[in-house]
Write an enzyme that holds these catalytic residues in place. Structure first.
Site: not given
Ligand code: NSP
Length: 226
Positions: A137, A209
């Protein structure tokens, strides 16, 4: 002997280039990203960050070290109250009120898989497994944002320059250093299988992601409605 977290980052590098060259980031660089893609991203990401802070709260409760607890406390505050500045930049680009945009969001398929990957590791394993799934992240956004700044001289009035600079900011290195300190410390006591799980968690989240950005770019939704 390489640290587990060095192996993670080395193996994940190719996906940074893929994300950079995918539609969402290219559209962001060219400031021609569709409003639909940005709104979809914001609807999904508002929920993602809420859950990310909940997972930090789980880790805070699992920790028996006050400094670690304070780290998670700081990160909960950042994710809940400071990262919204990056969301507001995207809302300004669309020209609509942020709270209006994020109404009616849900865990679209790719976001759902990503969030559940983190929760699964937090509940079924331990802090190192959860942090290994959470580390992409900050790391992916740092790598992609710095690659944009290295390859492009964004004009002062570029509408999404703030977003790029927000994620390229050096503060993220402090956060990752703390993540990696915990992961490498815990890995010392793990079997080969346990170490492989940490690496796999990181690599899977890097792919999550990429899927998250593409989910927004295509406005991915569940086919079946309640
Ligand atoms: C899905 C996702 N991944 C990472 C980030 C950057 N913290 C974010 N806001 N959203």
């Amino acid at each position: 002997m390489k640290l587990i977290t060095e192996i993670m980052e080395e193996k994940a590098l190719p996906i940074v280039d893929k994300i950079y060259n995918d539609g969402f980031i290219q559209g962001l660089i060219n400031a021609d990203l569709s409003y639909e893609a940005v709104e979809h991203y914001l609807k999904a990401d508002a929920l993602y960050l809420e859950n990310f802070s909940d997972i930090y709260a789980i880790l805070l409760a699992k920790s028996n070290d006050k400094d670690e607890k304070n780290f998670f406390l700081d990160q909960i505050n950042f994710v809940l109250n400071e990262e919204i500045a990056a969301h507001k930049n995207l809302a300004d680009y669309v020209g609509r009120d942020y709270q209006e945009i994020i109404k009616g969001g849900e865990w679209y398929p790719s976001a759902d898989h990503y969030i559940k990957h983190m929760y699964y590791n937090a509940f079924a394993f331990g802090m190192a497994e959860a942090l290994s799934a959470m580390a992409p992240c900050p790391w992916i956004y740092k790598m992609v944002a710095r690659k944009i700044l290295a390859n492009h001289n964004l004009a002062e009035d570029h509408p999404l320059k703030f977003w790029v600079e927000f994620y390229a900011d050096g503060l993220v290195d402090v956060v990752l250093t703390e993540y990696y300190k915990i992961i490498n410390r815990e890995a010392e006591f793990m079997s080969e299988e346990g170490k492989q799980r940490l690496i796999k968690n990181f690599l899977e989240s890097c792919e999550h992601e990429r899927r998250f950005f593409n989910m927004s770019y295509t406005q991915e939704r569940w086919e079946l409605e309640v």
